[in-house]
Scaffold this active site. Structure first.
Site, short mmCIF file in Angstrom:
data_model
loop_
_atom_site.label_atom_id
_atom_site.label_comp_id
_atom_site.label_asym_id
_atom_site.label_seq_id
_atom_site.Cartn_x
_atom_site.Cartn_y
_atom_site.Cartn_z
N ASP A 498 -19.63 20.44 25.42
CA ASP A 498 -19.13 19.96 24.14
C ASP A 498 -20.09 18.88 23.68
O ASP A 498 -20.65 18.16 24.51
CB ASP A 498 -17.74 19.38 24.35
CG ASP A 498 -17.22 18.65 23.13
OD1 ASP A 498 -16.55 19.30 22.31
OD2 ASP A 498 -17.51 17.45 22.97
N ASP A 608 -27.09 14.44 15.28
CA ASP A 608 -25.99 15.03 14.49
C ASP A 608 -24.91 14.00 14.16
O ASP A 608 -24.46 13.27 15.03
CB ASP A 608 -25.31 16.14 15.30
CG ASP A 608 -26.21 17.36 15.48
OD1 ASP A 608 -27.01 17.63 14.58
OD2 ASP A 608 -26.09 18.02 16.53
N HIS A 650 -27.52 16.20 10.82
CA HIS A 650 -26.71 17.33 10.37
C HIS A 650 -25.28 16.88 10.06
O HIS A 650 -24.71 16.08 10.78
CB HIS A 650 -26.70 18.41 11.47
CG HIS A 650 -25.70 19.49 11.24
ND1 HIS A 650 -25.83 20.41 10.23
CD2 HIS A 650 -24.52 19.77 11.85
CE1 HIS A 650 -24.79 21.22 10.26
NE2 HIS A 650 -23.98 20.85 11.21
N HIS A 703 -19.32 30.35 10.46
CA HIS A 703 -17.95 30.39 10.99
C HIS A 703 -17.37 31.78 10.98
O HIS A 703 -16.26 32.01 11.44
CB HIS A 703 -17.07 29.42 10.20
CG HIS A 703 -17.61 28.01 10.25
ND1 HIS A 703 -18.50 27.55 9.32
CD2 HIS A 703 -17.43 27.02 11.14
CE1 HIS A 703 -18.85 26.31 9.63
NE2 HIS A 703 -18.21 25.96 10.73
#
Ligand code: GLN
Ligand code: ZN
Length: 763
Positions: A498, A608, A650, A703
């Site tokens: 993660d 990010d 990002h 997605h």
């Protein structure tokens, strides 16, 4: 006459994630609808019994959901857009399709989900069903009555919970084809009778009161809603069921002026985040004879409450209004916290004593009420001791880290030269073509990768074997990118479970739970790390992977880090030190990593910050305070390198028009943003603000498994060059590819590269 205790809501996941597992088994066709309902009933029973066993007086019902609570309201009110009704699905499958979409080509079913949105400033997502001027409401399922009776049959008296009608309509979405001036709140008159019907049914069934959640009252919109509230609550009062109106996640501010006069029995305030609201509220409520519900125990963090301090605040309320007008409660639903500490076997007893998850929070409200009623029992005394021990631990700070934060100078947050100079140096150093192509970092996380990680965790793979497996994966991902002819490569992030947990585990200052699952959306749960002390980096975290990736390719490699604000926003922060200080500690640790990557020959480094937008305070007057340290932390982490290193960042959510100037202020050389869902709005934003550095608005939506055609991407690029100079444009997907399969990934990227090549010739 005594003070009572309440909780506003409780996690839905079930002990051992029973609810998540049952729901997913149903989706996979492994269990029947009946079996899912039986499993859910068992979870509801377990929740009520846990809250009751903790000694809480006022127990919520109706806050359970199979997917999302806001979606439940829409569904129960019969707001089901036509694209769902015409699929021929069962009611339950229609409900799930509204939350997560459904595609079954063989059966001719193809319907996209309703839009999801962040719930206030939490990481929980609600499902926002489309409403139109033609929307009619009809109570087709009285979930609140059903659950109230279900609990009653178990011998448990509960307080049903609903979103208040104004918050409900403020959160749902206006349908795309509705007239531009339509807003769902226009439907209020049609909706209120359904609420009256629910409240009457509850009263008839014997409910003593109802909890109406109106968190919209803590936003800037609320001040303008005074007349709506007066009108609507006067109508709701007709049901003659006493109402507790709750206002979680912030302060009610000036709205208190009209809230105090509403025909409600009591007003709940979030006193964990905004304790200074109390005095004004007591003064306002006193002459009205209304009660107050004190949201003292945090529903948002996992720290043990300082019950002695809470007691002092609550005593003020008791003195002002009398004990029978005071309820001690949680600041919000406990849905943002894990269920129980009892299942955590790896935390030390010292750490366990610092924390309170949902079950422990239930005990806290009960213990607090008992103390206010004159009984400072054993649990209260243990709390006093535990709080003292935590305070003692907090003094054992890492002075080197603290000193380093103290010594931060403004120069440290500035690159050596301006972007105009840097971009020329970088063009020389990195040599990318016009319309350079790149990706956001992760590539498909295949089963093999997860198996290798799990085996390494269990000791079934040695460190050498595991690292070899990751290197093989990196080599393969690099080879594929070369074959696809991408320009700026990445290593693919196979080593990351993660994007936040990975860094938390390598930094000092974090601890982890085994089962501390918190709902993000639907059946998706995350396990946020917990910041417990000063944060530092004992050793480089990503350099070996990025260096390896660079060693197997001649093309430039982009290093990949998660930014300080995102790591903090997706963790449980510590409560004794400001978020600003924690973000700066993280920023310094990441700054060292950025410098190490640059020294190892990595020419581009992406930091990010997808969560920077969600951390934005709910009140505009609080924005600057947040954005100042958030922007500074990012700049601090990225400004330690020479001009030739290209810094990327990002961002995930397209609705950051609000903070666009601050995105510019981050001064990253290149940013990529999720854009594919909200093209038009985004183009307007560019027109309005412009963007001076390089930018890659996502050219397709990752997605979904759908492969975008080459033409679609060309069209996107052609639209982008109208508002962004061609020499500033970067071509990339809109987010990381870890949730995708390889097949669609390769097909999509092939089209992306071809479209970029076309753009070089034609735009
Ligand atoms: N670099 C991360 C990835 O590609 C970014 C993920 C995100 O934005 N949430 O997976
Ligand atoms: Zn993203």
């Amino acid at each position: 006459m005594s003070v009572k205790s309440a909780v506003l809501g409780y996690p839905r996941v079930g002990v051992n994630r029973a609810q998540k597992k049952a729901t997913e088994a149903y989706w996979a066709g492994k269990i029947s609808e009946q079996e899912l309902q039986t499993a859910s009933q068992a979870v509801r029973k377990e929740r009520w019994e846990a809250i009751k066993a903790a000694g809480v007086d006022i127990i919520p019902s109706g806050d359970f959901t199979l997917y999302d609570g806001l979606l439940d309201h829409s569904f129960n009110f019969n707001v089901v857009p036509e694209r769902f009704t015409k699929q021929g699905l069962s009611p339950l499958d229609t409900y799930f399709a509204m939350g997560r979409g459904r595609q079954d080509r063989a059966k001719g079913i193809d319907v996209a989900a309703n839009e999801m949105g962040k719930f206030f400033d939490s990481n929980y997502h609600i499902v926002k069903v489309d409403h139109a001027p033609t929307t009619e409401f009809k109570l087709v399922r009285n979930q609140w009555l059903e659950e109230y009776k279900e609990a009653k049959d178990l011998g448990i008296e509960t307080r049903p919970v609903l979103f208040g009608p104004i918050t409900y309509l403020a959160l749902v979405r206006a349908s795309r084809d509705a007239p531009a001036d339509f807003q769902p709140l226009d439907l209020l008159d049609k909706l209120v009778p359904v609420y009256v019907e629910v409240l009457k049914s509850l009263k008839e069934a014997g409910a003593q009161s109802v909890q109406l959640d109106e968190p919209i009252l803590v936003t800037d919109k609320a001040e303008a809603y005074g007349d709506l509230y007066k009108k609507v609550y006067a109508e709701l009062a007709a049901a003659e069921l006493p109402i507790t109106l709750t206002t979680a996640y912030g302060r009610v501010g000036k709205s208190l002026d009209y809230l105090k006069d509403l025909p409600i029995a009591s007003l709940h305030l979030d006193l964990n985040r905004e304790p200074q609201q109390l005095d004004a509220a007591l003064e306002a409520l006193k002459p009205t004879g209304k009660g107050i519900e004190l949201g003292l125990i945090s529903g948002r963090n996992i720290w043990k409450n300082d019950l002695a301090a809470s007691k002092k605040l609550a005593e003020k309320a008791v003195a002002a209004l009398g004990a029978d007008k005071v309820v001690v409660s949680t600041s919000s639903s406990l849905l943002h916290t894990p269920i129980s500490l009892k299942v955590e076997t790896k935390l030390t007893p010292e750490q366990v004593a610092w924390l309170a998850f949902a079950d422990e929070k239930c005990e806290e409200v009960a213990t607090l009420a008992a103390a206010l009623n004159g009984e400072e029992n054993e649990a209260f005394q243990k709390n006093t001791k535990d709080i003292a021990a935590r305070r003692e631990f907090e003094t054992t700070s890492d002075s080197a880290v603290r000193d380093r934060v103290q010594a931060i100078t403004p120069e440290m947050s500035k690159r050596k030269s301006d972007f105009s100079v840097r971009s020329k140096v970088q063009a020389e150093a990195i040599k990318l073509p016009k319309f350079p192509t790149t990706t956001i970092g992760s590539f498909p996380q295949t089963k093999e990768i997860r198996v290798a990680r799990a085996k390494f965790g269990k000791g079934e793979l040695t460190k050498e074997q595991y690292e070899k497996a990751m290197e093989d994966e990196i080599k393969s991902v690099v080879d594929i990118q070369e074959r696809l002819d991408l320009d700026l490569l990445v290593h693919g992030e196979p080593e990351r479970n993660d994007m936040v947990q990975y860094f938390g585990e390598l930094l000092n200052g974090f601890i982890f739970t085994q089962l501390g699952w918190v709902q993000s959306y639907g059946s998706r749960y995350v396990r946020p790390p917990i910041v417990v002390s000063d944060i530092s980096r004992p050793a480089p975290m990503t350099v070996r992977w990025s260096s390896y990736a660079q060693s197997v390719s001649k093309k430039p490699m982009k290093g990949m880090l998660t930014g300080p604000v995102t790591i903090l926003n997706w963790s449980f922060p510590r409560a004794d030190v400001s978020k600003e200080v924690q973000a700066k500690q993280l920023a310094l640790a990441l700054r060292d990593e950025v410098i190490d990557l640059a020294n190892a020959g990595i020419s581009a480094i992406q930091v990010d910050e997808p969560a920077i937008r969600e951390g934005l305070p709910l009140r505009k007057e609080d924005w600057d305070a947040y954005l100042n340290w958030a922007v500074e932390s990012f700049r601090l982490s990225t400004s330690g390198v020479e001009d030739k290193t290209q810094i990327h960042s990002h961002f995930c959510y397209s609705d950051f028009d609000d903070i666009f100037p601050h995105i510019q202020a981050l001064d990253a050389d290149v940013i990529s943003i999720e854009a594919s869902k909200a093209d038009l709005k985004l183009l307007d934003t560019f027109k309005e603000f412009g963007y001076k550095n390089d930018i890659g608005p996502g050219v397709y939506d990752i997605h979904s498994p759908r492969v975008p055609s080459e033409q679609e991407i060309k069209d996107k690029l052609a639209a982008f060059v109208k508002v962004i100079p061609a020499e500033r444009l970067v071509v990339n997907p809109d987010c990381g590819l870890k949730t995708r399969a390889w097949k669609e990934t390769e097909e999509s990227l092939t089209n992306l590269v071809n479209a970029a090549k076309w753009a070089r010739e034609n735009l």
